[in-house]
Motif scaffolding. Sequence first.
Motif, PDB file in Angstrom:
ATOM      1  N   PRO A  67       0.827  -1.211   0.000  1.00 59.91           N
ATOM      2  CA  PRO A  67       0.000   0.000   0.000  1.00 59.91           C
ATOM      3  C   PRO A  67       0.860   1.260   0.000  1.00 59.91           C
ATOM      4  CG  PRO A  67       0.070  -0.933   2.187  1.00 59.91           C
ATOM      5  CD  PRO A  67       0.801  -1.896   1.302  1.00 59.91           C
ATOM      6  N   GLY A  68       0.448   2.229  -0.837  1.00 61.66           N
ATOM      7  CA  GLY A  68       1.161   3.493  -0.932  1.00 61.66           C
ATOM      8  C   GLY A  68       0.323   4.638  -0.422  1.00 61.66           C
ATOM      9  N   VAL A  69       0.665   5.838  -0.875  1.00 57.47           N
ATOM     10  CA  VAL A  69      -0.009   7.024  -0.369  1.00 57.47           C
ATOM     11  C   VAL A  69      -1.503   7.008  -0.680  1.00 57.47           C
ATOM     12  CG1 VAL A  69       0.509   8.371  -2.447  1.00 57.47           C
ATOM     13  CG2 VAL A  69       0.087   9.549  -0.276  1.00 57.47           C
ATOM     14  N   GLU A  70      -1.898   6.463  -1.828  1.00 57.72           N
ATOM     15  CA  GLU A  70      -3.315   6.434  -2.185  1.00 57.72           C
ATOM     16  C   GLU A  70      -4.104   5.594  -1.188  1.00 57.72           C
ATOM     17  OE1 GLU A  70      -0.858   5.448  -4.181  1.00 57.72           O
ATOM     18  OE2 GLU A  70      -0.930   6.498  -6.106  1.00 57.72           O
ATOM     19  N   GLU A  71      -3.622   4.377  -0.935  1.00 56.33           N
ATOM     20  CA  GLU A  71      -4.315   3.474  -0.020  1.00 56.33           C
ATOM     21  C   GLU A  71      -4.299   4.007   1.408  1.00 56.33           C
ATOM     22  OE1 GLU A  71      -3.103   1.569  -3.655  1.00 56.33           O
ATOM     23  OE2 GLU A  71      -1.842   2.480  -2.104  1.00 56.33           O
ATOM     24  N   TRP A  72      -3.158   4.574   1.802  1.00 57.01           N
ATOM     25  CA  TRP A  72      -3.021   5.100   3.162  1.00 57.01           C
ATOM     26  C   TRP A  72      -3.993   6.258   3.386  1.00 57.01           C
ATOM     27  CZ3 TRP A  72      -0.407   2.383   6.583  1.00 57.01           C
ATOM     28  CH2 TRP A  72      -0.057   2.947   7.806  1.00 57.01           C
ATOM     29  N   THR A  73      -4.116   7.109   2.380  1.00 55.93           N
ATOM     30  CA  THR A  73      -5.015   8.257   2.490  1.00 55.93           C
ATOM     31  C   THR A  73      -6.469   7.814   2.537  1.00 55.93           C
ATOM     32  OG1 THR A  73      -3.441   9.634   1.274  1.00 55.93           O
ATOM     33  CG2 THR A  73      -5.686  10.452   1.437  1.00 55.93           C
ATOM     34  N   ARG A  74      -6.820   6.847   1.692  1.00 57.68           N
ATOM     35  CA  ARG A  74      -8.210   6.374   1.661  1.00 57.68           C
ATOM     36  C   ARG A  74      -8.627   5.688   2.952  1.00 57.68           C
ATOM     37  NH1 ARG A  74      -7.286   4.920  -3.989  1.00 57.68           N
ATOM     38  NH2 ARG A  74      -6.609   2.842  -3.342  1.00 57.68           N
ATOM     39  N   GLN A  75      -7.717   4.907   3.526  1.00 53.02           N
ATOM     40  CA  GLN A  75      -8.110   4.045   4.637  1.00 53.02           C
ATOM     41  C   GLN A  75      -7.755   4.577   6.029  1.00 53.02           C
ATOM     42  OE1 GLN A  75     -10.106   1.764   3.931  1.00 53.02           O
ATOM     43  NE2 GLN A  75      -9.769   1.688   1.720  1.00 53.02           N
ATOM     44  N   ILE A  76      -6.804   5.509   6.117  1.00 49.84           N
ATOM     45  CA  ILE A  76      -6.393   5.991   7.444  1.00 49.84           C
ATOM     46  C   ILE A  76      -6.464   7.507   7.553  1.00 49.84           C
ATOM     47  CG2 ILE A  76      -4.442   6.202   9.036  1.00 49.84           C
ATOM     48  CD1 ILE A  76      -3.690   3.399   8.518  1.00 49.84           C
ATOM     49  N   THR A  77      -5.738   8.201   6.704  1.00 54.96           N
ATOM     50  CA  THR A  77      -5.595   9.650   6.872  1.00 54.96           C
ATOM     51  C   THR A  77      -6.932  10.377   6.786  1.00 54.96           C
ATOM     52  OG1 THR A  77      -3.397   9.502   5.881  1.00 54.96           O
ATOM     53  CG2 THR A  77      -4.370  11.684   6.048  1.00 54.96           C
ATOM     54  N   ASN A  78      -7.690  10.121   5.744  1.00 58.72           N
ATOM     55  CA  ASN A  78      -8.967  10.821   5.578  1.00 58.72           C
ATOM     56  C   ASN A  78     -10.049  10.340   6.542  1.00 58.72           C
ATOM     57  OD1 ASN A  78      -7.931  12.511   3.648  1.00 58.72           O
ATOM     58  ND2 ASN A  78      -8.815  11.437   1.904  1.00 58.72           N
ATOM     59  N   PRO A  79     -10.295   9.020   6.664  1.00 59.03           N
ATOM     60  CA  PRO A  79     -11.391   8.588   7.541  1.00 59.03           C
ATOM     61  C   PRO A  79     -11.170   8.899   9.021  1.00 59.03           C
ATOM     62  CG  PRO A  79     -10.693   6.815   6.082  1.00 59.03           C
ATOM     63  CD  PRO A  79      -9.697   7.904   5.942  1.00 59.03           C
ATOM     64  N   TYR A  80      -9.906   8.808   9.472  1.00 61.63           N
ATOM     65  CA  TYR A  80      -9.631   8.953  10.901  1.00 61.63           C
ATOM     66  C   TYR A  80      -8.995  10.297  11.257  1.00 61.63           C
ATOM     67  CZ  TYR A  80     -10.707   3.997  10.979  1.00 61.63           C
ATOM     68  OH  TYR A  80     -11.351   2.780  10.855  1.00 61.63           O
ATOM     69  N   LYS A  81      -8.775  11.137  10.242  1.00 63.45           N
ATOM     70  CA  LYS A  81      -8.249  12.484  10.458  1.00 63.45           C
ATOM     71  C   LYS A  81      -6.930  12.476  11.241  1.00 63.45           C
ATOM     72  CE  LYS A  81     -12.019  13.780   8.494  1.00 63.45           C
ATOM     73  NZ  LYS A  81     -11.997  14.059   7.031  1.00 63.45           N
ATOM     74  N   VAL A  82      -6.031  11.579  10.835  1.00 70.90           N
ATOM     75  CA  VAL A  82      -4.727  11.462  11.497  1.00 70.90           C
ATOM     76  C   VAL A  82      -3.644  12.014  10.566  1.00 70.90           C
ATOM     77  CG1 VAL A  82      -3.097   9.898  12.612  1.00 70.90           C
ATOM     78  CG2 VAL A  82      -5.540   9.380  12.647  1.00 70.90           C
ATOM     79  N   PRO A  83      -2.761  12.891  11.039  1.00 70.47           N
ATOM     80  CA  PRO A  83      -1.674  13.407  10.197  1.00 70.47           C
ATOM     81  C   PRO A  83      -0.780  12.276   9.702  1.00 70.47           C
ATOM     82  CG  PRO A  83      -1.867  14.676  12.229  1.00 70.47           C
ATOM     83  CD  PRO A  83      -2.729  13.475  12.403  1.00 70.47           C
ATOM     84  N   ALA A  84      -0.166  12.478   8.551  1.00 69.61           N
ATOM     85  CA  ALA A  84       0.668  11.434   7.958  1.00 69.61           C
ATOM     86  C   ALA A  84       1.934  12.017   7.352  1.00 69.61           C
ATOM     87  CB  ALA A  84      -0.104  10.662   6.892  1.00 69.61           C
ATOM     88  N   ILE A  85       3.029  11.289   7.552  1.00 67.02           N
ATOM     89  CA  ILE A  85       4.288  11.548   6.862  1.00 67.02           C
ATOM     90  C   ILE A  85       4.559  10.341   5.969  1.00 67.02           C
ATOM     91  CG2 ILE A  85       6.793  11.735   7.135  1.00 67.02           C
ATOM     92  CD1 ILE A  85       6.283  13.239   9.743  1.00 67.02           C
ATOM     93  N   ILE A  86       4.891  10.597   4.719  1.00 64.55           N
ATOM     94  CA  ILE A  86       5.144   9.528   3.768  1.00 64.55           C
ATOM     95  C   ILE A  86       6.619   9.554   3.361  1.00 64.55           C
ATOM     96  CG2 ILE A  86       4.413   8.465   1.604  1.00 64.55           C
ATOM     97  CD1 ILE A  86       2.146   8.732   3.580  1.00 64.55           C
ATOM     98  N   CYS A  87       7.278   8.399   3.431  1.00 65.93           N
ATOM     99  CA  CYS A  87       8.667   8.270   2.997  1.00 65.93           C
ATOM    100  C   CYS A  87       8.700   7.263   1.855  1.00 65.93           C
ATOM    101  CB  CYS A  87       9.544   7.806   4.163  1.00 65.93           C
ATOM    102  SG  CYS A  87      11.280   7.542   3.717  1.00 65.93           S
ATOM    103  N   VAL A  88       9.018   7.727   0.655  1.00 65.78           N
ATOM    104  CA  VAL A  88       8.941   6.881  -0.533  1.00 65.78           C
ATOM    105  C   VAL A  88      10.172   7.063  -1.413  1.00 65.78           C
ATOM    106  CG1 VAL A  88       6.419   6.819  -0.636  1.00 65.78           C
ATOM    107  CG2 VAL A  88       7.641   8.711  -1.700  1.00 65.78           C
TER     108      VAL A  88
END
Length: 220
Positions: free
Chosen positions: A179-200
Amino acid sequence: MNILERLGNLDRRWWFLVLAVIVALPIVKPMGLPTSVGDWAKQTKETLDLVQPGDKVLFSCSYSAGGGPDVHPGAQVLFKILLNKGAKVILVSFTPQGDSFAEQICREAEAAGAKYGTDFVNLGFIAGAETAVATYAANPSGVFSNDFRGNPVSELPAYQGVTTAADFGLTVLVCTGMPGVEEWTRQITNPYKVPAIICVNTNGATRSVPYLQSGQIQGL
């Protein structure tokens, strides 16, 4: 004999000596070139500065041996920063080899004096890619009863109080694929309103920029 012919016939050891001097000179006498800090790095630092002692951070090491050289050093640095800030870091992997990289990071932290179970936890690998991310975010305790080392997660102080992804003050996704930024945003960042740092890696960065610009992730 012209100059080019003379240089061509020169003993190769002289060339090695010249090369050694050229390489060593900036080390002995640094040139003092300015170091620029990009906006992405500034945003990442500003996000890390918001982390308070005791905050729980979900840290996903979701990369393989092939992508490890690109992103593992970044994972090591981010993990160290979070521990120094007093965060409780929960490591998890959504790729088969990621849990081994997470365990390597844990061993390094223990060697430096951090305490497993109190300061950080390595849950291990969960299969299913985006489905696994969604499942874990909704019910962490239902996914893992034991951690990577076989310890009951209910007995680990760092993991106490985690009921959904909303209990994390920050999430960190280190990845080179799904899972990348798309999946992480759909399933965690947006639904749960948690800040995210992505290292890719570089390929992942191009996909991640729009999410950074829109404010859906806070650091890249």
